[in-house]
Scaffold this active site. Structure first.
Site, PDB file in Angstrom:
ATOM      1  N   ARG A   1       0.984  -1.374  -0.348  1.00  0.00           N
ATOM      2  CA  ARG A   1       0.290   0.094  -0.024  1.00  0.00           C
ATOM      3  C   ARG A   1       0.730   1.404  -0.033  1.00  0.00           C
ATOM      4  NH1 ARG A   1      -2.308   3.030   4.403  1.00  0.00           N
ATOM      5  NH2 ARG A   1      -3.772   4.685   3.912  1.00  0.00           N
TER       6      ARG A   1
ATOM      7  N   HIS B   1      -3.448  10.929   1.235  1.00  0.00           N
ATOM      8  CA  HIS B   1      -2.525  10.649   2.333  1.00  0.00           C
ATOM      9  C   HIS B   1      -2.162  12.221   2.869  1.00  0.00           C
ATOM     10  CE1 HIS B   1      -1.345   7.160   5.080  1.00  0.00           C
ATOM     11  NE2 HIS B   1      -1.062   8.918   5.725  1.00  0.00           N
TER      12      HIS B   1
ATOM     13  N   GLU C   1      -7.522   8.467   6.126  1.00  0.00           N
ATOM     14  CA  GLU C   1      -8.011   9.503   7.162  1.00  0.00           C
ATOM     15  C   GLU C   1      -8.209  10.248   7.545  1.00  0.00           C
ATOM     16  OE1 GLU C   1      -5.025   8.662  10.821  1.00  0.00           O
ATOM     17  OE2 GLU C   1      -4.877   6.463  10.520  1.00  0.00           O
TER      18      GLU C   1
ATOM     19  N   ASN D   1      -7.728   0.760   9.380  1.00  0.00           N
ATOM     20  CA  ASN D   1      -6.373   1.810  10.407  1.00  0.00           C
ATOM     21  C   ASN D   1      -6.430   0.995  11.819  1.00  0.00           C
ATOM     22  OD1 ASN D   1      -5.724   2.399   7.943  1.00  0.00           O
ATOM     23  ND2 ASN D   1      -4.894   4.487   8.163  1.00  0.00           N
TER      24      ASN D   1
ATOM     25  N   TYR E   1      -4.946   0.478  15.473  1.00  0.00           N
ATOM     26  CA  TYR E   1      -3.912   0.633  15.947  1.00  0.00           C
ATOM     27  C   TYR E   1      -4.114   0.322  17.329  1.00  0.00           C
ATOM     28  CZ  TYR E   1      -1.240   3.006  12.488  1.00  0.00           C
ATOM     29  OH  TYR E   1      -0.797   3.278  10.903  1.00  0.00           O
TER      30      TYR E   1
ATOM     31  N   GLU F   1      -3.492  -0.138   7.792  1.00  0.00           N
ATOM     32  CA  GLU F   1      -2.503  -0.334   8.426  1.00  0.00           C
ATOM     33  C   GLU F   1      -2.606  -0.395  10.302  1.00  0.00           C
ATOM     34  OE1 GLU F   1      -1.911   4.224   8.804  1.00  0.00           O
ATOM     35  OE2 GLU F   1      -2.141   4.515   6.815  1.00  0.00           O
TER      36      GLU F   1
HETATM   37  C1  PNW Z   1      -1.970   6.291  11.276  1.00  0.00           C
HETATM   38  N1  PNW Z   1      -5.125   6.621  15.734  1.00  0.00           N
HETATM   39  O1  PNW Z   1      -2.736   7.860  11.910  1.00  0.00           O
HETATM   40  C2  PNW Z   1      -1.769   7.460   9.029  1.00  0.00           C
HETATM   41  O2  PNW Z   1      -2.023   7.482   8.232  1.00  0.00           O
HETATM   42  C3  PNW Z   1       0.103   7.564   9.375  1.00  0.00           C
HETATM   43  O3  PNW Z   1       0.385   8.432   8.260  1.00  0.00           O
HETATM   44  C4  PNW Z   1       0.731   7.479  10.641  1.00  0.00           C
HETATM   45  O4  PNW Z   1       2.315   7.639  10.329  1.00  0.00           O
HETATM   46  C5  PNW Z   1       0.687   6.198  11.505  1.00  0.00           C
HETATM   47  O5  PNW Z   1      -0.834   6.897  11.791  1.00  0.00           O
HETATM   48  C6  PNW Z   1       1.164   6.246  12.107  1.00  0.00           C
HETATM   49  O6  PNW Z   1       1.354   7.382  13.425  1.00  0.00           O
HETATM   50  C7  PNW Z   1      -3.157   7.824  12.572  1.00  0.00           C
HETATM   51  O7  PNW Z   1      -4.971   7.523  17.033  1.00  0.00           O
HETATM   52  C8  PNW Z   1      -3.135   8.324  14.016  1.00  0.00           C
HETATM   53  O8  PNW Z   1      -6.263   5.642  16.407  1.00  0.00           O
HETATM   54  C9  PNW Z   1      -3.952   8.047  15.071  1.00  0.00           C
HETATM   55  C10 PNW Z   1      -4.293   7.166  15.328  1.00  0.00           C
HETATM   56  C11 PNW Z   1      -4.074   6.342  13.720  1.00  0.00           C
HETATM   57  C12 PNW Z   1      -4.103   6.364  13.264  1.00  0.00           C
END
Ligand code: PNW
Length: 476
Positions: A83, A128, A173, A314, A316, A383
């Site tokens: 991706r 992005h 996002e 995405n 995390y 992600e």
């Molecule tokens: C992503 N959350 O952003 C972005 O798509 C990437 O570009 C970035 O490098 C990556 O995360 C790491 O920061 C996020 O709070 C920011 O769950 C915050 C969250 C999720 C994704």
């Protein structure tokens, strides 16, 4: 090759593909080469005080020059998906189709060719976060016309690259761009509009996504046969007290104010009702004669509803949500509109990024929830990843995080029947982590940013991931 005892028989099904991810501004560099125009991130980083140590993406991981080396690494890892995103100002230097930059198109054509020669399928994000500066000068994501500009850009890209691409993500996002870029001002373009800018940005992002989806559907789908969606970031939200229906209500509401704000219009039609009601109510008490949340017309609702061919998620982390009585009326903000108290469990391991803690079961809950709520047919995890300090090659905490998340994804697929067809780990390379510069590293491949060559070195997590990809199971 040891496969974890209890999981020995559990394999990722044939329908599932492993991959990795990255994004143009974070990895490419070559910021002013071969006709690329200026983006809002160029402007933002070249103004001191915005990014840690005033770092920039001028060179970044230098993937603009080293893409063949990157693809060789992907091939060695054995992954089948990559991706990446297209830099809008590389294709259209001022954002408009008036001038198309063939050198920009060629860069991506060459990258795709290299991927396909190695049996790797591209998953392409159109946007992005590197908006052409000229379009920001017109108001950026606050200008309703952005939907038309984005549509024209998408058409140019579909036409040039579409014959080789089956998976498109329109906007990465929008929630993060709208919150960080137009709400908190910590991302480009650095605007702090916490009560209204975030909603206006959300409204226009969704309209722009829908436009790009409909253009593909009408002009390209028949001949190119690809799938299009937008990308949504979501955490899993636990009620603080499981037996409290008020905390449950608060957790649901937090979902609706975050991923729901973007997912609901696309997957169900219109904003979530709870968001409509709460923003209208607080706006009224604040003295507005209208809601700070823009109103979709019925025509817009119908146009936007159903503009997805899969769900791009995405994921995390997780958080814990507690109910609270209505906050007093003070400054208009989306956080007061949401009106909940969030925290994390102190037992969850903490990464190098303050917002990112590890709660592996959360991904399984979230996948089931999304499946149930939106019935998207297909889910790709676009992600998922973990940050560590610069230079750490023995990245035990990343392996532990990935092992936990991938095990739960596997359970969601095999035990719960959720149709997850792909996983693009964030990220292949250490890269420019936005406002954090190079202080937090998400790569499974280390990049030496002090070395003009930007030398790449495998971390333990890359060696581990390679064995997972080969075994199609969670290995030690
Ligand atoms: C992503 N959350 O952003 C972005 O798509 C990437 O570009 C970035 O490098 C990556 O995360 C790491 O920061 C996020 O709070 C920011 O769950 C915050 C969250 C999720 C994704």
């Amino acid at each position: 090759l040891t496969i974890l005892g209890a999981l020995a028989d559990k394999k990722f099904p044939d329908t599932f593909r492993f991959g990795t991810a990255g994004a143009s501004y974070q990895i490419e560099g070559g910021w002013n080469e071969d006709g690329r125009g200026v983006s809002i991130w160029d402007t933002f980083v070249h103004t001191p005080g915005h990014v840690k140590n005033n770092a920039t993406g001028d060179v970044a991981s230098d993937s603009y020059h080293k893409y063949k080396e990157d693809v060789a690494i992907l091939a060695d890892l054995g992954v089948k998906l990559y991706r990446f995103s297209i830099a809008w100002p590389r294709i259209l230097p001022d954002g408009t189709p008036y001038k198309v930059n063939q050198a920009g198109i060629d860069y991506y054509l060459n990258l795709i060719k290299e991927l396909q020669a190695n049996g790797i399928e591209p998953v392409i994000t159109l946007y992005h976060w590197d908006l052409p500066q000229h379009l920001e000068d017109l108001g950026g994501w606050l200008n309703p016309q952005i939907a038309d500009y984005f549509g024209d850009y998408a058409r140019v890209v579909y036409k040039a690259l579409g014959p080789y691409v089956k998976y498109w993500v329109t906007i990465n996002e929008p929630g993060t761009t709208c919150t960080c870029g137009y709400g908190q001002g910590i991302h480009a373009p650095g605007k702090s509009l916490v009560g209204d800018g975030i909603y206006t940005c959300a409204y226009n992002s969704i309209r722009a996504h829908a436009k790009a989806y409909r253009i593909y559907e009408e002009e390209f789908k028949k001949t190119q046969g690809g799938k299009v969606t937008l990308n949504i970031a979501s955490s899993w939200y636990y009620p603080k007290d499981n037996s409290s229906s008020l905390d449950q209500l608060a957790a649901d509401r937090t979902f609706e104010f975050n991923p729901g704000l973007y997912a609901n219009p696309v997957f169900k039609g219109n904003w979530p009702q709870i968001v409509i009601d709460r923003v209208a109510n607080r706006s009224k008490l604040e003295g507005y004669s209208f809601s700070r949340l823009p109103v979709f017309t019925q025509e817009e609702i119908d146009y936007i509803n159903g503009t997805f061919d899969f769900f791009a998620l995405n994921i995390y982390t997780s958080s814990i949500v507690e109910y609270t009585d209505e906050w007093p009326i003070s400054q208009p903000t989306v956080w007061l509109d949401q009106g909940t108290i969030t925290s994390v469990d102190p037992s969850w391991p903490v990464s190098e990024s303050s917002w990112l803690t590890s709660d592996p079961p959360g991904v399984r809950y979230l996948l089931n929830y999304i499946q149930e709520k939106y019935n998207p047919g297909e889910i790709i995890i676009t992600e998922n990843g973990w940050s560590t300090v610069p230079g750490e090659l023995t990245d035990t905490s990343r392996v532990a995080y990935l092992k936990g998340y991938l095990s739960n994804i596997l359970d969601a697929i095999v035990d719960d029947g959720v149709n997850v067809t792909g996983y693009t780990l964030w990220s292949l390379l250490d890269n420019f982590e936005w406002a954090e510069g190079y202080t937090q590293r998400f790569g499974i491949i280390s990049v030496d940013f002090d070395d003009a060559n930007r030398t790449r070195t495998y971390k333990d997590s890359a060696k581990w991931y390679k064995r997972v990809v080969e075994a199609r199971a969670i290995v030690d």
